[in-house]
Design an enzyme around this catalytic site. Sequence first.
Site, short mmCIF file in Angstrom:
data_model
loop_
_atom_site.label_atom_id
_atom_site.label_comp_id
_atom_site.label_asym_id
_atom_site.label_seq_id
_atom_site.Cartn_x
_atom_site.Cartn_y
_atom_site.Cartn_z
N CYS A 170 13.09 5.80 1.30
CA CYS A 170 11.67 6.15 1.11
C CYS A 170 11.26 7.04 2.28
O CYS A 170 11.57 6.72 3.43
CB CYS A 170 10.81 4.88 1.08
N HIS A 193 6.93 1.61 -7.07
CA HIS A 193 6.82 2.38 -5.83
C HIS A 193 6.07 3.68 -6.11
O HIS A 193 6.27 4.29 -7.16
CB HIS A 193 8.22 2.71 -5.28
N HIS A 242 8.97 4.62 4.38
CA HIS A 242 9.37 3.26 4.77
C HIS A 242 10.86 3.09 5.00
O HIS A 242 11.34 1.96 5.10
CB HIS A 242 8.86 2.27 3.73
N GLU A 266 9.46 -6.92 -3.22
CA GLU A 266 9.49 -5.77 -2.30
C GLU A 266 9.87 -4.51 -3.09
O GLU A 266 10.97 -4.41 -3.60
CB GLU A 266 10.49 -6.03 -1.16
N LYS A 267 8.93 -3.57 -3.17
CA LYS A 267 9.10 -2.41 -4.05
C LYS A 267 10.16 -1.41 -3.61
O LYS A 267 10.52 -0.53 -4.38
CB LYS A 267 7.76 -1.69 -4.23
N HIS A 268 10.67 -1.51 -2.39
CA HIS A 268 11.63 -0.51 -1.92
C HIS A 268 13.09 -0.84 -2.20
O HIS A 268 13.95 0.01 -2.06
CB HIS A 268 11.47 -0.32 -0.40
N HIS A 311 4.40 10.32 -0.54
CA HIS A 311 5.10 9.03 -0.47
C HIS A 311 5.99 8.87 -1.71
O HIS A 311 5.47 8.76 -2.83
CB HIS A 311 4.06 7.91 -0.42
FE FE2 Z 1 7.61 3.62 0.42
#
Ligand code: FE2
Length: 132
Positions: free
Chosen positions: A117, A47, A120, A16-18, A53
Amino acid sequence: MEQLKDVIKMDDWKTEKHVPVINLAKRKVKKKEFFEVEVSVGQSVAHPNTTAHHIRWISVYFLPDNEPSPYHIADVTFNSHGESVKGADTSTVYTNHTVKVEFKTEKSGTIMAASYCNIHGLWQSSEKIQVV
Ligand code: FE2
């Protein structure tokens, strides 16, 4: 009633990139000696870093064992994501979403990191350190 803790997400940073990844050179630190904590987002899965973004900030906290509230160690806000007077994604200036901070403590405890983010939302992670 909705609460902040209900919308702060956690997951495995490897997929999970966040998730803010807390990198420690060592997990056992010496009393009264400063040690470095690095926190980055997207360590395994990159990310995006565009005007539309991006990661806006990272905060670092430390909760000593058996204490009720964490200490606020640092905040870093990332303010450049390609925007310029020509519009979105027109510059060559980009802030990287990585934080390096040093602190010292006489108690073992848990380092906590939060990141945001702009698309997100809020994410968190934590790592234990032992003071010897
Ligand atoms: Fe994001």
